[in-house]
Scaffold this motif. Sequence first.
Motif, PDB file in Angstrom:
ATOM      1  N   TRP A 398       0.824  -1.202   0.000  1.00  0.00           N
ATOM      2  CA  TRP A 398       0.000   0.000   0.000  1.00  0.00           C
ATOM      3  C   TRP A 398       0.857   1.250   0.000  1.00  0.00           C
ATOM      4  CZ3 TRP A 398      -1.108   3.143   4.586  1.00  0.00           C
ATOM      5  CH2 TRP A 398      -0.496   2.687   5.745  1.00  0.00           C
ATOM      6  N   SER A 399       0.209   2.335  -0.341  1.00  0.00           N
ATOM      7  CA  SER A 399       0.876   3.623  -0.478  1.00  0.00           C
ATOM      8  C   SER A 399      -0.159   4.703  -0.207  1.00  0.00           C
ATOM      9  CB  SER A 399       1.434   3.767  -1.901  1.00  0.00           C
ATOM     10  OG  SER A 399       1.788   5.112  -2.183  1.00  0.00           O
ATOM     11  N   VAL A 400       0.307   5.881   0.162  1.00  0.00           N
ATOM     12  CA  VAL A 400      -0.569   7.039   0.295  1.00  0.00           C
ATOM     13  C   VAL A 400       0.000   8.171  -0.547  1.00  0.00           C
ATOM     14  CG1 VAL A 400      -1.442   8.831   1.858  1.00  0.00           C
ATOM     15  CG2 VAL A 400      -1.393   6.444   2.600  1.00  0.00           C
ATOM     16  N   ARG A 401      -0.866   8.769  -1.366  1.00  0.00           N
ATOM     17  CA  ARG A 401      -0.515  10.035  -2.000  1.00  0.00           C
ATOM     18  C   ARG A 401      -1.204  11.144  -1.230  1.00  0.00           C
ATOM     19  NH1 ARG A 401      -0.271  10.172  -8.519  1.00  0.00           N
ATOM     20  NH2 ARG A 401       0.218  12.348  -7.978  1.00  0.00           N
ATOM     21  N   SER A 402      -0.416  12.103  -0.767  1.00  0.00           N
ATOM     22  CA  SER A 402      -0.959  13.108   0.123  1.00  0.00           C
ATOM     23  C   SER A 402      -0.272  14.450  -0.089  1.00  0.00           C
ATOM     24  CB  SER A 402      -0.768  12.660   1.584  1.00  0.00           C
ATOM     25  OG  SER A 402      -1.112  13.682   2.485  1.00  0.00           O
ATOM     26  N   ASP A 403      -1.009  15.526   0.213  1.00  0.00           N
ATOM     27  CA  ASP A 403      -0.410  16.861   0.254  1.00  0.00           C
ATOM     28  C   ASP A 403      -0.249  17.336   1.695  1.00  0.00           C
ATOM     29  OD1 ASP A 403      -2.982  17.445   1.059  1.00  0.00           O
ATOM     30  OD2 ASP A 403      -3.473  18.706  -0.660  1.00  0.00           O
ATOM     31  N   GLY A 404      -0.417  16.434   2.645  1.00  0.00           N
ATOM     32  CA  GLY A 404      -0.301  16.748   4.054  1.00  0.00           C
ATOM     33  C   GLY A 404      -1.633  16.985   4.732  1.00  0.00           C
ATOM     34  N   GLN A 405      -2.635  17.435   3.979  1.00  0.00           N
ATOM     35  CA  GLN A 405      -3.955  17.723   4.535  1.00  0.00           C
ATOM     36  C   GLN A 405      -4.981  16.651   4.177  1.00  0.00           C
ATOM     37  OE1 GLN A 405      -4.261  20.389   6.562  1.00  0.00           O
ATOM     38  NE2 GLN A 405      -2.083  20.771   6.153  1.00  0.00           N
ATOM     39  N   ARG A 406      -4.786  16.018   3.053  1.00  0.00           N
ATOM     40  CA  ARG A 406      -5.735  15.026   2.541  1.00  0.00           C
ATOM     41  C   ARG A 406      -4.962  14.081   1.628  1.00  0.00           C
ATOM     42  NH1 ARG A 406      -5.758  19.806   0.711  1.00  0.00           N
ATOM     43  NH2 ARG A 406      -7.200  20.493   2.312  1.00  0.00           N
ATOM     44  N   GLY A 407      -5.607  13.040   1.162  1.00  0.00           N
ATOM     45  CA  GLY A 407      -4.870  12.115   0.311  1.00  0.00           C
ATOM     46  C   GLY A 407      -5.730  10.999  -0.229  1.00  0.00           C
ATOM     47  N   PHE A 408      -5.062  10.050  -0.872  1.00  0.00           N
ATOM     48  CA  PHE A 408      -5.698   8.841  -1.380  1.00  0.00           C
ATOM     49  C   PHE A 408      -4.825   7.658  -0.978  1.00  0.00           C
ATOM     50  CE2 PHE A 408      -7.228  12.206  -4.141  1.00  0.00           C
ATOM     51  CZ  PHE A 408      -8.591  11.952  -4.171  1.00  0.00           C
ATOM     52  N   LEU A 409      -5.485   6.637  -0.465  1.00  0.00           N
ATOM     53  CA  LEU A 409      -4.821   5.426   0.002  1.00  0.00           C
ATOM     54  C   LEU A 409      -4.934   4.371  -1.097  1.00  0.00           C
ATOM     55  CD1 LEU A 409      -3.773   3.433   2.257  1.00  0.00           C
ATOM     56  CD2 LEU A 409      -6.180   3.133   2.875  1.00  0.00           C
ATOM     57  N   PHE A 410      -3.802   3.893  -1.590  1.00  0.00           N
ATOM     58  CA  PHE A 410      -3.765   2.897  -2.663  1.00  0.00           C
ATOM     59  C   PHE A 410      -3.351   1.544  -2.088  1.00  0.00           C
ATOM     60  CE2 PHE A 410      -3.376   6.934  -4.741  1.00  0.00           C
ATOM     61  CZ  PHE A 410      -3.994   6.780  -5.969  1.00  0.00           C
ATOM     62  N   VAL A 411      -4.066   0.505  -2.457  1.00  0.00           N
ATOM     63  CA  VAL A 411      -3.817  -0.842  -1.955  1.00  0.00           C
ATOM     64  C   VAL A 411      -3.743  -1.799  -3.134  1.00  0.00           C
ATOM     65  CG1 VAL A 411      -4.684  -2.724  -0.504  1.00  0.00           C
ATOM     66  CG2 VAL A 411      -5.069  -0.335   0.176  1.00  0.00           C
ATOM     67  N   ASN A 412      -2.746  -2.665  -3.148  1.00  0.00           N
ATOM     68  CA  ASN A 412      -2.680  -3.697  -4.185  1.00  0.00           C
ATOM     69  C   ASN A 412      -2.375  -5.043  -3.567  1.00  0.00           C
ATOM     70  OD1 ASN A 412      -2.621  -4.818  -6.839  1.00  0.00           O
ATOM     71  ND2 ASN A 412      -0.403  -4.989  -6.595  1.00  0.00           N
ATOM     72  N   GLY A 448      -6.929 -11.903  -1.649  1.00  0.00           N
ATOM     73  CA  GLY A 448      -5.961 -11.964  -2.731  1.00  0.00           C
ATOM     74  C   GLY A 448      -6.634 -11.622  -4.042  1.00  0.00           C
ATOM     75  N   GLY A 449      -5.969 -10.830  -4.860  1.00  0.00           N
ATOM     76  CA  GLY A 449      -6.547 -10.397  -6.124  1.00  0.00           C
ATOM     77  C   GLY A 449      -7.202  -9.042  -6.062  1.00  0.00           C
ATOM     78  N   ALA A 450      -7.325  -8.436  -4.861  1.00  0.00           N
ATOM     79  CA  ALA A 450      -7.948  -7.113  -4.735  1.00  0.00           C
ATOM     80  C   ALA A 450      -6.933  -6.014  -5.045  1.00  0.00           C
ATOM     81  CB  ALA A 450      -8.507  -6.919  -3.333  1.00  0.00           C
ATOM     82  N   SER A 451      -7.420  -4.934  -5.642  1.00  0.00           N
ATOM     83  CA  SER A 451      -6.588  -3.772  -5.931  1.00  0.00           C
ATOM     84  C   SER A 451      -7.507  -2.568  -6.025  1.00  0.00           C
ATOM     85  CB  SER A 451      -5.817  -3.971  -7.239  1.00  0.00           C
ATOM     86  OG  SER A 451      -4.863  -2.964  -7.424  1.00  0.00           O
ATOM     87  N   PHE A 452      -7.230  -1.493  -5.260  1.00  0.00           N
ATOM     88  CA  PHE A 452      -8.170  -0.373  -5.202  1.00  0.00           C
ATOM     89  C   PHE A 452      -7.492   0.841  -4.572  1.00  0.00           C
ATOM     90  CE2 PHE A 452      -8.703  -3.159  -1.503  1.00  0.00           C
ATOM     91  CZ  PHE A 452      -8.488  -2.283  -0.446  1.00  0.00           C
ATOM     92  N   PHE A 453      -8.224   1.966  -4.530  1.00  0.00           N
ATOM     93  CA  PHE A 453      -7.785   3.120  -3.741  1.00  0.00           C
ATOM     94  C   PHE A 453      -8.985   3.739  -3.053  1.00  0.00           C
ATOM     95  CE2 PHE A 453      -8.675   4.929  -7.933  1.00  0.00           C
ATOM     96  CZ  PHE A 453      -9.335   6.133  -7.634  1.00  0.00           C
ATOM     97  N   TRP A 454      -8.726   4.382  -1.916  1.00  0.00           N
ATOM     98  CA  TRP A 454      -9.758   5.015  -1.099  1.00  0.00           C
ATOM     99  C   TRP A 454      -9.402   6.477  -0.846  1.00  0.00           C
ATOM    100  CZ3 TRP A 454      -9.860   0.794   3.324  1.00  0.00           C
ATOM    101  CH2 TRP A 454     -10.500  -0.363   2.850  1.00  0.00           C
ATOM    102  N   PRO A 455     -10.407   7.339  -0.696  1.00  0.00           N
ATOM    103  CA  PRO A 455     -10.139   8.736  -0.359  1.00  0.00           C
ATOM    104  C   PRO A 455      -9.940   8.931   1.144  1.00  0.00           C
ATOM    105  CG  PRO A 455     -12.486   8.408  -0.633  1.00  0.00           C
ATOM    106  CD  PRO A 455     -11.834   7.070  -0.900  1.00  0.00           C
ATOM    107  N   VAL A 456      -9.127   9.928   1.482  1.00  0.00           N
ATOM    108  CA  VAL A 456      -8.915  10.322   2.873  1.00  0.00           C
ATOM    109  C   VAL A 456      -9.062  11.840   2.961  1.00  0.00           C
ATOM    110  CG1 VAL A 456      -7.332  10.298   4.845  1.00  0.00           C
ATOM    111  CG2 VAL A 456      -7.327   8.382   3.222  1.00  0.00           C
TER     112      VAL A 456
END
Length: 762
Positions: A398-412, A448-456
């Motif tokens: 997993w990874s997070v893309r963020s600007d410090g205030q908000r972001g998107f959480l990516f999971v593979n 297993g087999g899931a891949s997605f992203f969520w908002p934060v």
Amino acid sequence: MGMGMGRGPGGTIGVNNLYLTRDGRPFVPVMGEFHFTRTPAAEWEEELLKIKAAGVTIVSTYAIWNQLELAPGRLDFTGNRDLRHFAELCARHGLMLFLRPGPWAHAEARFGGIPDWVVARTRPRSDDPAYLAEVERFWRGLYGQVQGLLWKDGGPIVGVQIENEYNLTGEGRGRQHIATLKALARRIGFDVPLYTVTGWDHTVYPRGEVLPVMGGYVDEPWSAKTVPLPPKENYVFRFASRVSGDLGAQTQSRARGDAEDDTADTPFLGAEYGGGVPVMYRRRPIVSPIDIAAAVNTQLGSGVNLLGYYMFHGGANPLANGRTLEETQDSGGYNDVPAIGYDFQAPLGQYGEVNPVSGALRPFHYFLAAYGDRLATMTARAPAVQPGGNGDLATLRWSVRSDGQRGFLFVNNHVRQQAMATQANVRFQVKLAGETVTLPSRGVTVPGGASFFWPVEMDLDGARLAWATAQPLTRLEEAGGPIHVLAATLPGKVELAFAGDTVSRLSVPSRREGGRVIAEVLPSRRAIRVTLANGRTVRLAVLAAADARRAWVGDLAGRRRLVLTAAEAFFDRDRLVLRQRGAERFEVAIFPAADVSASTPLSHGGDIYRATVRGTAAAALPVRQVRAAGEAPPVRIGGPARAAMQPLPEAHRAAAAWTFTVPRTAAAGFLEIDYRGDIGRLFDGADMLDDAFWDGRVWRVGLKRFADRLGRPWTLSVLPLRSDAPIYLDESARRQVPASGQIAELRSVRLVPERELVLTAR
């Protein structure tokens, strides 16, 4: 950066070290490769509309030199080579165009697209004056076709890629050669907002003058290995290097590539994330939609700010005076590819058919169109615990893309051909500037087999969505206000958590917990009403995952709309065109609702329109065997790859052959050929119409392209596949090959009609 004119009547295109901009706003386009010379001109407009409907904003195209200059000194821009017409069609339908003029393209073309006579008497890919004179002549011809169509002129052309996969050094080569080519392009008149080079396989270029673009493929058909590949790095989030491993460059280098040291000064741009993979002679992998989608998810989660695909639309190699132009080992290339077929397992196939991978990718594209300006400013952040390597199948990625205030959480949790561990009771902690967000409120299972992203902490027109266990898809407007559409990512209910100071109530049962308003909802097409603290309302719809794969977003009757249908779809002004192979019954839902009519009777219930389009049913064609198979010769080993080589032409004397006649009435349909063997070739008399290396799939041929050839006998030849052939087949195909001997077998030839329903909105 040494870019060209970014201002034009269509707005301003810019770039900084993090992202592209349009009119000063962050901009994350989707770019899809479509080769104009590999599709008949009569089909271009419709195919561009299909590409646009899939969420592509920039069309990229190689101008393959030897497909445009069929004889020395005779550039041909007529008919299927009419670059100007292609560019004008892009402009007509609001698509930007990225031109890739080589001069070396690769593109699985003979000599990388450089004409034989240029190869024979110059030193290609260098500052050799004789070579540069030929390049200048070619590029001036190209410029003559696109003059007045550059972005600064109000045209669609926003960029030019210089060369391709360039890692050569030495006298007259290296960074200086790329600088020479760029200077030549500028001198000729190619003044565009963006100049790029490919950044993989140890590429070299003059930093500050061009932008590196990246890529990655989920398998390597150019590999000499005859077994499944180890887990690919494209399924692991990137936090150090943007550069994938082997992408199939024909030249080798062991030096450190310039792109590795250019990350602080250039945005993370992609040009060749495989929308599929080609089938090559020695290696024939078949990829699934999730194989491609999971790799795209990891690249977005790694920071990609231009999502570029190669290929997005398959094609067919043209012939030059009866001679084929494909890459072969016998002509010094590293690969053997079919002479004509260039399907690439792409979202849009060789004949324009929409393949299932399209439905897995479109949700990303619609998200970027609606919310990409937010994602662009966010950088990738690594979790405390990361996989130990590409082969670590137990640690959640997993990874997070963020600007410090908000972001998107990516999971593979998907890796091609690997069984990933199910992750139970999963919750994530995302550190922001003012707080650490722990989500969801209860642990979830990530199969297993899931891949997605969520908002934060995502703002939805005033409602702050602290998190959702669903992935944002698009934003719509209607009289009642905005509608944000999300898509479920895991089985069961979706959790929506809103900041309690921005939301007073929801139209579904909810609870207050830790300062948040939390609801658990089953996916549905019915929107949830969110009442803000100031009394305004926003609506939110959470689609089922299956609906997200059926989603199309486009402009219809002056409004952005979401269309849900199992059919293929594209938008053409006030028309919504739906097509499907075989099935008579159409079903489509349109949001916001539109007043539509059709020549076929429509039934209307709730938000769903239904219609039945009758016609000829799918049926097997009678075939007659005219030649039995002989014994196929052993597969040759050699060539630059020192691996299996495509058989010589004489080997096809061993091919079995069958004949059949396609009725003239079948033009609106497909021929489905179910065969077993090594190489299939389809002929009308002496003319080869198409060919394919057998990979276990049914071979599908679009008949509209050959309408003037229907009604007369065609011949199918199948070269036997030897059981000892040292080629890679996926296990599903390998099981169909006998343990000994050979196979050349035709199971069936079927006609499958393509039915069309056109809805006109008023």
